[in-house]
Design a protein around this motif. Structure first.
Motif, PDB file in Angstrom:
ATOM      1  N   TYR A 183      -8.032 -29.369   3.972  1.00 40.78           N
ATOM      2  CA  TYR A 183      -6.904 -30.242   4.286  1.00 40.78           C
ATOM      3  C   TYR A 183      -7.244 -31.138   5.471  1.00 40.78           C
ATOM      4  O   TYR A 183      -8.171 -30.846   6.227  1.00 40.78           O
TER       5      TYR A 183
ATOM      6  N   ILE B  55      -6.552 -21.844  -0.584  1.00 41.88           N
ATOM      7  CA  ILE B  55      -5.150 -21.605  -0.918  1.00 41.88           C
ATOM      8  C   ILE B  55      -5.190 -20.590  -2.068  1.00 41.88           C
ATOM      9  O   ILE B  55      -5.827 -20.819  -3.097  1.00 41.88           O
TER      10      ILE B  55
ATOM     11  N   GLN C 192       8.100 -25.854  -1.246  1.00 46.26           N
ATOM     12  CA  GLN C 192       7.646 -26.925  -2.121  1.00 46.26           C
ATOM     13  C   GLN C 192       8.808 -27.640  -2.819  1.00 46.26           C
ATOM     14  O   GLN C 192       9.736 -27.008  -3.329  1.00 46.26           O
TER      15      GLN C 192
ATOM     16  N   ARG D  36       0.897 -34.678 -10.717  1.00 44.45           N
ATOM     17  CA  ARG D  36      -0.253 -34.138  -9.995  1.00 44.45           C
ATOM     18  C   ARG D  36      -0.043 -32.633  -9.741  1.00 44.45           C
ATOM     19  O   ARG D  36       0.956 -32.232  -9.164  1.00 44.45           O
TER      20      ARG D  36
ATOM     21  N   SER E 244       4.651 -29.786  -0.308  1.00 43.07           N
ATOM     22  CA  SER E 244       5.523 -29.634   0.863  1.00 43.07           C
ATOM     23  C   SER E 244       5.815 -30.974   1.532  1.00 43.07           C
ATOM     24  O   SER E 244       5.119 -31.972   1.280  1.00 43.07           O
TER      25      SER E 244
ATOM     26  N   THR F  63       2.492 -32.010   3.345  1.00 46.66           N
ATOM     27  CA  THR F  63       1.506 -32.812   2.601  1.00 46.66           C
ATOM     28  C   THR F  63       2.059 -34.199   2.313  1.00 46.66           C
ATOM     29  O   THR F  63       1.304 -35.176   2.290  1.00 46.66           O
TER      30      THR F  63
HETATM   31  N1  PCA Z   1       0.172 -28.789   0.223  1.00 44.78           N
HETATM   32  C1  PCA Z   1      -1.027 -28.533  -0.517  1.00 44.78           C
HETATM   33  C2  PCA Z   1      -0.833 -27.199  -1.153  1.00 44.78           C
HETATM   34  C3  PCA Z   1       0.562 -26.807  -0.878  1.00 44.78           C
HETATM   35  C4  PCA Z   1       1.096 -27.851   0.026  1.00 44.78           C
HETATM   36  O1  PCA Z   1       2.192 -27.827   0.535  1.00 44.78           O
HETATM   37  C5  PCA Z   1      -1.288 -29.539  -1.586  1.00 44.78           C
HETATM   38  O2  PCA Z   1      -0.386 -30.288  -1.959  1.00 44.78           O
HETATM   39  O3  PCA Z   1      -2.408 -29.570  -2.086  1.00 44.78           O
END
Ligand code: PCA
Length: 326
Positions: free
Chosen positions: A34, A90, A147, A167, A207, A210
């Protein structure tokens, strides 16, 4: 003995003369997926700094963010095979390998921070055992914020997702798309902005964190705050690399990991609130889902939990029993 190969900076034993003392220094690389500004990544850097301090520089960990060493789905295998000493994954990405990894990626099984904590406690002994068998060790895990669904157009019900390029980042997020009649396209976070800019995808479930990291507001104008699940990132270390450390260094790693787990959870909760504000400030309409959309998604969750239980077998039953214990 099987020889391990650490091409990256190696577990280099640099001997440094400081005064009269000879300090053996170990260098590790840590692969993460990330962006550097993401709260998990910032927590990793602090974790590495804490270890550096606690060991007086004996263990130096370089954190490589944004999938710059390995793509997100490759990190687990790279740690297992010793191509890198440590990495952040993850869990939900690995559901097809073993269903227990995917439990925290299922809609509405554990959909609040409290439930997520409970699920983690139930998953942890099973996952620790599995990772040991796989030649790794779990250092810590931290939940993402809940989420929700980002779209270009308003959603009255799940029917409005039909045919949309959705996605996905995990097997479960692909399955959601199938169940609502959307077209799943798996894209990891590091490539998400690009995929939106080129029109490869036009909706996603992730989330607020992201949403801010990947500037989803540049393309997606609605955020349905469904609070459907809280997937966890986990930091893993190659067992052989860990076992090669002396006891005080191992203890310093474990102490820093325990601290990182507590700090990470607090950061997740903070970012959950802050990111929703940032989405709004960037023109996103943050919406409470309609009763119909909620009911549609609940049905998707029920189907997926049933499918998961069927596949997860006795491990799954043990996990759910532990999770449901008062
Ligand atoms: N963000 C990451 C995984 C879960 C999240 O909240 C993503 O979108 O890849």
């Amino acid at each position: 003995m099987k020889r391990r190969f650490f091409p990256l900076a190696a577990t280099a034993l640099a001997l440094t003369l400081s005064g009269t003392a000879v300090v053996a220094q170990t260098k590790w690389d840590l692969a993460a997926a990330y962006p550097a500004t993401n709260f998990h990544s910032e927590n990793l850097v602090q974790f590495a700094n804490d270890i550096d301090k606690a060991t007086g520089g004996k263990l130096k960990i370089t954190v490589h963010t944004n999938a710059s060493l390995f793509k997100a789905p490759e990190i687990k295998r790279a740690v297992q095979g010793g191509q890198v000493q440590a990495g952040e994954i993850i869990f939900a990405n690995f559901q097809n390998e073993w269903q227990i990894y995917g439990a925290d990626g299922l809609p509405f099984l554990a959909d609040s921070y409290d439930e997520s904590n409970k699920l983690y406690k139930a998953q942890k002994p099973l996952i620790e055992k599995k990772l040991t068998e796989q030649g790794m060790r779990l250092l810590y895990a931290v939940a993402w914020p809940p989420q929700g669904i980002y779209t270009k157009k308003p959603l009255a019900s799940a029917a409005d997702l039909k045919g949309i390029k959705w996605r996905a980042y995990s097997p479960a997020t692909s399955r959601i798309a199938e169940l609502v009649g959307a077209q799943p396209v798996t894209v990891q976070a590091a490539e998400l902005s690009q995929a939106l800019a080129t029109g490869v995808v036009e909706a996603t479930m992730t989330s607020g964190a992201t949403g801010v990291d990947s500037k989803l507001f540049e393309h997606l104008k609605y955020y349905y705050d469904t609070q459907a699940w809280l997937p966890k990132n986990a930091v893993l270390v190659n067992k052989q690399a860990f076992d090669a450390l002396d006891k005080p260094t191992q203890d310093a790693v474990l102490k820093a990991a325990a601290d990182a787990e507590v700090r990470g959870l607090a950061a997740s909760k903070r970012v959950n609130v802050e990111s929703i504000d940032k989405l709004k400030a960037n023109g996103v309409q943050v919406v409470t889902p309609s009763a119909q959309l909620k009911a549609d998604l609940k049905k998707v969750g029920d189907t997926m939990q049933k499918e998961w239980l069927d596949k997860a077998g006795p491990d799954g039953k043990a996990l759910i029993d532990a999770f449901n214990k008062p």
